[in-house]
Design a protein around this motif. Sequence first.
Motif, PDB file in Angstrom:
ATOM      1  N   GLU A 165       0.832  -1.208   0.000  1.00 44.16           N
ATOM      2  CA  GLU A 165       0.000   0.000   0.000  1.00 44.16           C
ATOM      3  C   GLU A 165       0.862   1.252   0.000  1.00 44.16           C
ATOM      4  N   GLY A 166       0.290   2.296  -0.572  1.00 40.78           N
ATOM      5  CA  GLY A 166       1.002   3.569  -0.608  1.00 40.78           C
ATOM      6  C   GLY A 166       0.014   4.717  -0.600  1.00 40.78           C
ATOM      7  N   SER A 167       0.473   5.859  -0.144  1.00 43.43           N
ATOM      8  CA  SER A 167      -0.384   7.052  -0.182  1.00 43.43           C
ATOM      9  C   SER A 167       0.490   8.294  -0.090  1.00 43.43           C
ATOM     10  N   TYR A 168      -0.103   9.401  -0.491  1.00 44.03           N
ATOM     11  CA  TYR A 168       0.553  10.701  -0.368  1.00 44.03           C
ATOM     12  C   TYR A 168      -0.034  11.428   0.835  1.00 44.03           C
ATOM     13  N   SER A 169       0.772  12.257   1.459  1.00 42.54           N
ATOM     14  CA  SER A 169       0.240  13.190   2.450  1.00 42.54           C
ATOM     15  C   SER A 169       0.906  14.543   2.237  1.00 42.54           C
ATOM     16  N   ILE A 190      -3.687  16.691   4.451  1.00 46.76           N
ATOM     17  CA  ILE A 190      -4.569  15.660   3.897  1.00 46.76           C
ATOM     18  C   ILE A 190      -3.762  14.398   3.594  1.00 46.76           C
ATOM     19  N   GLU A 191      -4.467  13.301   3.542  1.00 42.54           N
ATOM     20  CA  GLU A 191      -3.912  12.068   2.987  1.00 42.54           C
ATOM     21  C   GLU A 191      -4.699  11.753   1.739  1.00 42.54           C
ATOM     22  N   THR A 192      -4.035  11.331   0.701  1.00 44.11           N
ATOM     23  CA  THR A 192      -4.730  11.079  -0.555  1.00 44.11           C
ATOM     24  C   THR A 192      -3.962  10.071  -1.410  1.00 44.11           C
ATOM     25  N   SER A 282     -14.748   5.166   1.264  1.00 44.36           N
ATOM     26  CA  SER A 282     -14.314   5.851   0.036  1.00 44.36           C
ATOM     27  C   SER A 282     -13.731   7.234   0.323  1.00 44.36           C
ATOM     28  N   ARG A 283     -14.059   7.800   1.479  1.00 45.40           N
ATOM     29  CA  ARG A 283     -13.566   9.142   1.811  1.00 45.40           C
ATOM     30  C   ARG A 283     -12.219   9.102   2.532  1.00 45.40           C
ATOM     31  N   VAL A 284     -11.720   7.914   2.818  1.00 43.69           N
ATOM     32  CA  VAL A 284     -10.482   7.764   3.578  1.00 43.69           C
ATOM     33  C   VAL A 284      -9.424   7.102   2.687  1.00 43.69           C
ATOM     34  N   ALA A 285      -8.169   7.645   2.736  1.00 40.04           N
ATOM     35  CA  ALA A 285      -7.126   7.165   1.819  1.00 40.04           C
ATOM     36  C   ALA A 285      -6.661   5.759   2.156  1.00 40.04           C
ATOM     37  N   GLY A 414      -8.995  12.621   4.404  1.00 40.04           N
ATOM     38  CA  GLY A 414      -8.354  11.378   3.991  1.00 40.04           C
ATOM     39  C   GLY A 414      -7.967  10.473   5.143  1.00 40.04           C
ATOM     40  N   ALA A 415      -8.089  10.988   6.383  1.00 39.65           N
ATOM     41  CA  ALA A 415      -7.741  10.174   7.550  1.00 39.65           C
ATOM     42  C   ALA A 415      -8.959   9.888   8.406  1.00 39.65           C
TER      43      ALA A 415
END
Lengths: 431, 462
Positions: A165-169, A190-192, A282-285, A414-415
């Motif tokens: 898994e990966g994400s941007y913040s 934000i996290e996205t 769906s609203r959380v990264a 995103g969190a």
Amino acid sequence: MTDIKKASNLIEKALKDNGITKAAWSTGMSETSEFNAENEGFNLYRTLYDVHYSLSVYVDGRKGSVAGNDLSEEALENAVKEAAASAAAAPVDEAHDIAPFAGRETFIHGAVSCDEEALFSRTKELCDTIRGEYPKLLLGSTMGKHVYEHSLYRNTSGTEFETKEGSYSLMAEFAGNDNGRTTGIDGAGIETNDLSSPVIDKGSFRQHLQSAVAQLDQTELKGKFTGPVIFSPDCTAQMMYFVRSCFLSGAVVLDGTGIWNDKLGQQVADPAVTLRIVPADSRVAGVCDYTEEGFRARELPLIENGILKNQIIDLYTANKTGREPSRCGGAMIMEAGKTPVAELIRGIERGLLVGAFSGGEPGANGELSGVAKSAFLIENGQVTGAVSETMISTNIANMLMNVRGISSETCEDGASVLPYLAVNGVTISGK
Amino acid sequence: MLNDSFARCKSLFADNADTVLRAQENRLRRVVLQKGNLVSNVRMNSRGVNARVTIEGVAGLSSLAECTPEAAETVLKAATRDAMFLHNHAPKNKPMLPSPCAGLILPEGAIVDTEQQRCIDLCRAVDEYVVKSCPKLVSRTVVYTEDSMDKIIYTSHACDGHVVYPRSYVYVMMTAEAQDGAPVELFQAFGGAGSFNDHFECLDDIKKGVDDLYEKVLQKCEGVYAEAGAHTVVLGGMMAGMLAHEAVGHTVEADLVMGGSVAGLMLEKRVGSELVNLTDFANTAFGSSKGLLPVYMDDEGVRAEDAVLIENGILKGYMNSRETAERYGVKPCGNARGWTFSDEPLIRMRNTAVHPGKNTLEELIASVDNGYYLIESGNGQADLTGEFMFGVTMGYEIKNGRLGKALKDTTVSGIAFEMLKTVDMISSEMTWSSSGFCGKKQPMAVGMGGPAMRCRINIGGR
């Protein structure tokens, strides 16, 4: 060595070689790319490459745990021996256990690869937009980051969960700074998984930026009164963290100090309050596929229409108390209300709108006292101005019973997903 | 301790860059007995190497979870690549920073590992004493924690060295019940810089501390709410230390000064009464290292020296990295530190303390007609304006110069540079605390200290 499956196999072999039949372990690697900027521009780009393992062994009802980041064969063999020695030193406690077989699955989520150029561009755009559109703010620490993690969980029940898994913040800190006037640090993030559009219009960036500018014109609140307070979504998150820690955690169940321990099925909050933990939304990264104990993560209602439905019980506490383990993980979501925040404000004769709370975590009794940051006075249904040096005191258990409204708007950063929360009966004191 | 096999890596440093290579290991040993149940029994080691390469004002930093010369070579290349990315995308074109004194700094002391059996036995012995001596508790928690940092540093433009920072503590947390059934909590930390053997060969001090803590928690069960508003108070040494760290220390960290801290406008101006002196001590204070977390060199290779912050009420300086020291035209004092091997050095406090005065604590209390004596703080925060908040976990009323009833948990707040001007009496006894962490992107072990002080402060009671 970054072959985490090989490392996991080495641990499994060492466990067998040492005659250990009950254990849970994970191995993993992570890659982080992080741009750092300040008011004068970018100053640091970090790229971090880490690996890790953690291992708990259970020998004759005794538990020992080790963790580290050396995945060499020698280090992992020593880790198993060290965990066994720690377990041997521990008292017998049969409540320590691992989860039963929960499956063998692979999960892949989010932005697993880093688009370095896009991350730099969006971070620069965030800095440039704040500097351009909010000239009365001084940009502090600003960060754009991508983290990729590959992890493998196994236990001797046969469970195996592999996750990629990966994400941007992206986050920015800023403070009002104009003609010798300064404000406290404010910030948002934000996290996205999606960098296709500017981030400044997501989460609560705009709300915090506007608040920081408005805080430049502070007045002192005189005296003390008891009245309503509206917490911003970020401040609601702080309050719900306190509620979780003080009343809902396994720790307060285990030591018997939680004042909600005997209130399951009873009213602990206003009927407008519904709070739950969800593994995916769906609203959380991020996504929580499994718990640290090796259960598949599931949704857990904590408070439903004001009724306490569950506390968050870990496996050890469950075995100690005879209750069911919660098997939950993920983001905290509070159900939105039906009233726009503007209407909540209109209904207040004299009170406070609070952007953040600066204070310590309440004790098990829930007594809360601290400074209202990014705070604005509400008078006759209007926000009349920023106030400085204002303290608020309440009891968070009483506070949840005194909810006067929950906003229809929520902040999705995103969190978590949280609304504005308006409560009555808070002691508000100025100079 | 780490083996130093990195000297030859200096030959890989580029001529046109300011380079720091750091190998680091962090260790954690932790045992938690909650109500007699062993709920945590953990040993953790984390090690690796990082390189920070600065080219014309922008830096790249890369880390790898290996402590080998080969890993050092890899991160040197990656950090150079990262710095060049920023140099190409967002150039600053700044000249290279001047070099502070070069030299070699060698470790003072050593990290002595402790068998987990001894950590568990210690917690059980303390727990047994608490159970025997404190019959009215409804819950108790005993924690042993030992964390250490071991760093080998090679630099292109400053000192090279090897430093070790072990610290170990026992925490005792007690929960009793007030008459209305509400839980009442209090905790105490025992220990300090050093390893297990430096503090816990004998339990006499802990037993005495447990007795004292139990007496206080029972007093707190009968406690009253403080009255909200501004009051004359006597802050105990722990509270003065918290003030030094949170309310003053953070506002004079140079990176936060650049971010708009109120201290940016106050240099050489009065920020406290003439009685107030405040220093971030490196490794000794007033001729002793007792109670401190000594720091000998920072992660930029700067030899650690005391940073004088306030002298006779006048703000005299900030805490700096090499970069901010150049900006403000002063000498860096060794404040740039990172927590783990992958962390970049940030400006951090070491042992920040208010200097002692000439009065006694008894004189301070006797001088207050109607106020509070605030002793213990569980936490604190401050912001760029110097507005601070501390949680107060133990305190007493003062009525007509004598201590009255204990207080329930409360909070104090104020504006640091206004509140310090109200300090009109300071005691001669110092209290040091080193068991906490400071949070600023990364955690960091820090010390803080101070004497008792009489001042005006806002209380957030009922």
